[in-house]
Design an enzyme around this catalytic site. Structure first.
Site, PDB file in Angstrom:
ATOM      1  N   LYS A 138       0.879  -1.174   0.000  1.00  0.00           N
ATOM      2  CA  LYS A 138       0.000   0.000   0.000  1.00  0.00           C
ATOM      3  C   LYS A 138       0.910   1.216   0.000  1.00  0.00           C
ATOM      4  O   LYS A 138       1.493   1.568   1.021  1.00  0.00           O
ATOM      5  CB  LYS A 138      -0.908   0.036   1.230  1.00  0.00           C
ATOM      6  N   ASP A 143       6.447  12.656  -6.664  1.00  0.00           N
ATOM      7  CA  ASP A 143       7.646  13.379  -7.079  1.00  0.00           C
ATOM      8  C   ASP A 143       8.934  12.820  -6.473  1.00  0.00           C
ATOM      9  O   ASP A 143       9.974  13.484  -6.508  1.00  0.00           O
ATOM     10  CB  ASP A 143       7.533  14.873  -6.748  1.00  0.00           C
ATOM     11  N   HIS A 310      -6.990  -3.449  11.262  1.00  0.00           N
ATOM     12  CA  HIS A 310      -6.246  -3.832  10.065  1.00  0.00           C
ATOM     13  C   HIS A 310      -4.806  -3.339  10.099  1.00  0.00           C
ATOM     14  O   HIS A 310      -4.057  -3.534   9.138  1.00  0.00           O
ATOM     15  CB  HIS A 310      -6.962  -3.277   8.824  1.00  0.00           C
ATOM     16  N   ASP A 317      11.195  -1.656  22.448  1.00  0.00           N
ATOM     17  CA  ASP A 317      11.797  -0.700  23.373  1.00  0.00           C
ATOM     18  C   ASP A 317      11.373   0.728  23.008  1.00  0.00           C
ATOM     19  O   ASP A 317      10.267   0.944  22.510  1.00  0.00           O
ATOM     20  CB  ASP A 317      13.315  -0.876  23.401  1.00  0.00           C
TER      21      ASP A 317
END
Length: 473
Positions: A138, A143, A310, A317
């Protein structure tokens, strides 16, 4: 929120052995000088993606597993078309299986406006084994300067619908600005080339200036390389204080599960946040199989009580954070094309930790009682803010179907028993068909075996040719 301005990185002080190991395991070098923005609300993250698209000047590289032909999908189509008509080079790469239900008219509308659209691994092709390797990424890059990545797909589930009382799915995205965005752009270029001609050279030569102090590794997951797999193991094994994981489809392979168990037994604060109701109920059942061992080792497990969780995040840490598309299961870790960021940024880690605790306030903790049964309990004693009142959520038909399957399996019995019963029923059905229709079933099985053999043969031949080409070059 924006992070990176206060992050510190001193390789000379601690030797950064873990950073070196992660770099080697993931084939992703540490890139400094980045600014990271965290988006924890899906609807706002979608708006941020649209804002990023509307600000593009030279090119837009858009890659997603699911792009639906619904209201949200059309919002993105309109935004991409608007930039294409202004002369911006727009390229869209979607997964053929994930976006299977999207109409041809939707894609035609994009191509007619000048957007270049490609399908990744078409379902019907001369490479039948490709169906098992999906483009689960995803990503949107503008640019070569700004990149957004995480777990959000393009559909109404992530946007929600206030008029119909449907809350958006809970997901996480981040925006990376700076040199690491160019690395994400190059990752897009490699998957784009696997579906056709390569990108023009100038779209791979972005050199954005440093604009923050976050250290980022852009991990390009490809089938068989186990890059995120090994990174998760390293982070789990090195954690000393906390290991907080949010995962949508957690079915941890044995080595990852062993790493989590070892961390919990060593006194690390191991917490796992998973969906209470999943769009894939079978996966949820397999997730619950590992609960008992984790709980006995000292880990804490929480099930989200919202519509669907989802997100895919990991905190180790105070320093390390992972955000991306990879779930902790074999399909994501070994079979799919994924994209994750492993960041060294204390501010991002703090914000992700704050969101994790907010999510726990809307979850129920799973505990062992009587040594055998799983019983839900309210979160007690965790340093969480007061629960935020949420509007009632009206489930979609998709969610209602998933919930019905979960309820049916709960009535049927325990998780292991349900899985064993399903397997037993399947084999009984197969045996019955073989006895009742021996000739037909033998022909069917033989045809299936020949098809699988042909697929493996083609795959082996192509791998040999690819190896010969690599050796020659």
């Amino acid at each position: 929120m924006t992070f990176g301005a206060t992050a510190t990185y001193d390789r000379a002080v601690d030797g950064d052995l873990l950073g070196f190991a992660v770099e080697r395991a993931t084939s992703a070098r540490a890139i400094g000088g980045n600014l990271i923005r965290h988006h924890a609300e899906s609807a706002r993250a979608l708006d941020a993606m649209l804002d990023l698209i509307s600000g593009a000047h030279a090119w837009i590289h858009f890659e997603n597993y699911i792009i639906r032909d619904d209201h949200t999908g059309r919002r993105f189509a309109d935004a991409l078309i608007a930039r294409a008509r202004l002369g911006v080079r727009v390229r869209v790469l979607y997964d053929a299986l994930g976006s299977f239900g999207t109409s041809r008219r939707f894609w035609r509308g994009l191509t007619d406006a000048g957007v270049e659209v490609r399908a990744f691994h078409p379902i019907v092709s001369r490479h039948p084994l490709d169906v098992f390797s999906r483009d689960h990424r995803k990503l949107v890059v503008v640019d070569g300067i700004h990149a957004m990545l995480g777990g959000l797909c393009i559909g109404d589930e992530w946007a929600g619908d206030a008029a119909r009382h449907r809350r958006p799915w809970r997901d996480t995205m981040i925006t990376v600005s700076g040199p690491a965005a160019a690395a994400a752009d190059r990752a897009f270029g490699r998957t784009w080339e696997s579906a056709g001609a390569p990108l023009p050279i100038d779209e791979l030569e972005a050199n954005p200036a440093e604009c923050g102090a976050a250290i980022v590794r852009v991990v390009s997951g490809v089938p068989g390389r186990a890059r995120v797999y090994r990174a998760v193991q390293l982070l789990a094994l090195s954690a000393r204080e906390r290991l907080w994981i949010t995962d949508a489809y957690l079915v941890a392979p044995a080595p990852v599960l062993a790493s989590l168990l070892d961390a919990a037994r060593a006194g690390v604060d191991v917490r796992l946040l998973v969906p209470g109701t999943s769009d894939l109920p079978v996966v949820r059942n397999f997730t619950r199989v590992g609960y008992r061992d984790l709980l006995r080792a000292g880990a804490r497990i929480f099930e989200w009580q919202g519509p669907m969780l989802h997100a895919k995040t990991l905190l180790a840490d105070q320093r390390w954070a992972r955000v991306g598309s990879s779930n902790l299961n074999v399909s994501s870790l070994l079979g799919n094309y994924e994209l994750d960021v492993v960041a060294e940024c204390a501010d991002l880690s703090a914000e992700l930790a704050h969101q994790f605790l907010r999510d726990l306030a809307s979850s129920r903790e799973i505990v062992l009682r009587g040594g055998r049964r799983f019983m839900p309990a309210r979160l007690v004693g965790a340093p969480t803010p007061p629960p935020v009142a949420e509007p009632p959520h009206k489930r979609s038909g998709y969610e209602l179907g998933a919930a019905a399957v979960v309820a049916l399996r709960r009535v049927a019995g325990g998780v292991r028993r349900a899985i064993a019963a399903t397997a037993a029923f399947s084999f009984v059905a197969l045996g019955t068909l073989l006895l009742a229709f021996p000739r037909f079933m033998s022909i069917l099985l033989a045809a299936g075996a020949f098809i699988v053999a042909l697929g493996f043969g083609i795959y082996a031949l192509e791998r040999r040719r690819a190896q010969e080409f690599e050796d020659a070059t």
